[in-house]
Design an enzyme around this catalytic site. Structure first.
Site, PDB file in Angstrom:
ATOM      1  N   GLY A  53       0.779  -1.224   0.024  1.00  0.00           N
ATOM      2  CA  GLY A  53       0.212   0.163  -0.237  1.00  0.00           C
ATOM      3  C   GLY A  53       0.891   1.295  -0.005  1.00  0.00           C
ATOM      4  CG  LEU A  54      -1.005   4.715  -2.004  1.00  0.00           C
ATOM      5  CD1 LEU A  54      -2.088   5.720  -1.970  1.00  0.00           C
ATOM      6  CD2 LEU A  54       0.052   5.194  -2.998  1.00  0.00           C
ATOM      7  CB  SER A  55       4.376   6.476   1.782  1.00  0.00           C
ATOM      8  OG  SER A  55       5.082   6.945   2.974  1.00  0.00           O
ATOM      9  N   GLY A  56       2.199   5.745   4.301  1.00  0.00           N
ATOM     10  CA  GLY A  56       0.974   6.299   5.272  1.00  0.00           C
ATOM     11  C   GLY A  56      -0.329   5.866   5.136  1.00  0.00           C
ATOM     12  CB  SER A  57      -1.629   2.925   3.161  1.00  0.00           C
ATOM     13  OG  SER A  57      -0.622   2.000   3.338  1.00  0.00           O
ATOM     14  N   GLY A  58      -0.529   2.739   6.675  1.00  0.00           N
ATOM     15  CA  GLY A  58      -0.759   1.943   7.777  1.00  0.00           C
ATOM     16  C   GLY A  58      -0.167   0.627   7.961  1.00  0.00           C
ATOM     17  CE  LYS A  59       3.994   0.319   3.003  1.00  0.00           C
ATOM     18  NZ  LYS A  59       3.408   1.544   3.186  1.00  0.00           N
ATOM     19  CB  SER A  60       4.726  -0.003   9.562  1.00  0.00           C
ATOM     20  OG  SER A  60       5.689   0.341   8.503  1.00  0.00           O
ATOM     21  CB  SER A 127       5.763  -3.956  -2.930  1.00  0.00           C
ATOM     22  OG  SER A 127       4.656  -4.199  -1.976  1.00  0.00           O
TER      23      SER A 127
END
Lengths: 223, 223
Positions: A53-60, A127
């Site tokens: 997902g996009l940067s800031g989408s909450g992946k981490s 990715s």
């Protein structure tokens, strides 16, 4: 005359050795403890949960919540974070196109190793290209690559901007930033979609539970 | 006007983020489940057992026996074999000097990740130069890199020649082969030496037990 190997070392040539691919001088060593043995020990199945997902989408954040929730159920997880790996294994890579692809390839290969170790490996990285994600999926046995799409509108990610990167990208200080001047290709057929909008947003724990339900249903939380 | 992030996503920015080194745009995400938690779960301490020695010295065999013996005690291990990794993560690397160094660097970084996951990671590769091994040691906390030297005379390894590589090297079909036309630098201060001679050779299981005694003594087989 060369000495014969002593009898007691006969076992030293015991591992099964077979040629692989076209590398005549690199053999594959089959070890006597395998993935199934480790899974039995851990009472879980090794797999890769690939959060894109996009940067800031909450992946981490979801990776972290998922890791915590699984750990509390006695399951062994390991988070491979795209940013963190750039400080170690991938410290030699830049952000140019081929290096970004190589970054993802290596994380895919390492995730595969963790999965083979019996670990539930949670890979968290933007990715952005389908091709790269498909290549990582292809490394794993059918079903063991579980793609999770953080489906969050760009404007929501940009409003969060937890690292201030969108601001830098908008002002031209970062080039080729995903979502701004480089494309993000959303998955077409991923296993799990975690959708958030400006108005409707599940908590990280709820999102983690969605993933856990999937794992449970597919039998990954038992040996 | 950009929308404010909804309140319910406040947790989404929860992970501790701190800048690392001089990469301003790559942050380190601290995850809520850490190495200590995983060690508690596994009842062992993550570490790297780095087995170095000539081709044919029995590295893979000892790695395998060690993995089996630890598994039978309920410990989670994973073997990183230099040859096997060349079929995946390191498939882009050749055998020229800088690529051999990069091969070892990457395996060191991956071993570190496994150790961080709480796994007893057994790395088995020739790794002929002290410099490269020292660099891998430096990646890990004090004590967690356990170097095991397979101290076997060249003539014994060459007599075994399980992969037929010495024969190819002697006939000039392989160039830069460790022990033949490229040096092997034995460790000066490694943790464990497994010595074999033409006449005196312990079984792989006995050698594995030597390593296990070390691990037990140093507390790696408990959390």
């Amino acid at each position: 005359m060369r000495p014969e190997p002593p009898t007691s070392t006969a076992e030293l040539t015991a591992p099964k050795i077979s040629p692989v691919g076209n590398s005549a001088n690199i053999k594959w060593h089959q070890c006597s403890v395998g993935k199934l043995d480790r899974q039995e020990l851990l009472q879980q199945k090794g797999c890769v949960i690939w959060i894109t997902g996009l940067s800031g989408s909450g992946k981490s954040t979801v990776a972290c919540a998922l890791s915590r929730a699984l750990h509390s159920r006695g399951k062994l997880t390991f988070v491979l974070d795209g940013d963190n790996v750039r400080h170690g294994l991938n410290r030699d890579l830049s952000f140019k196109a081929e290096d970004r692809a190589e970054n993802i390839r290596r994380i895919g290969e390492v995730a595969k190793l963790f999965s083979d170790a019996g670990v539930i490996c949670i890979a968290s990285l933007i990715s952005p290209y389908r091709k790269d994600r498909a290549a990582c999926r292809a490394l794993l046995p059918e079903g063991d690559f579980i793609e999770v799409f953080m489906d969050v509108p760009l404007q929501v990610c940009e409003a969060r901007d937890p690292k201030g990167l969108y601001k830098l990208a908008r002002s031209g200080k970062i080039k080729g930033f995903t979502g701004i001047d480089d494309p993000y290709e959303p998955p077409l057929d991923c296993e799990i979609v975690l959708k958030q909008t400006e108005r409707d947003c599940a908590s990280p724990c709820d999102m983690a539970e969605q993933v856990i339900s999937y794992l449970e249903e597919k039998g990954y939380l038992m040996a």
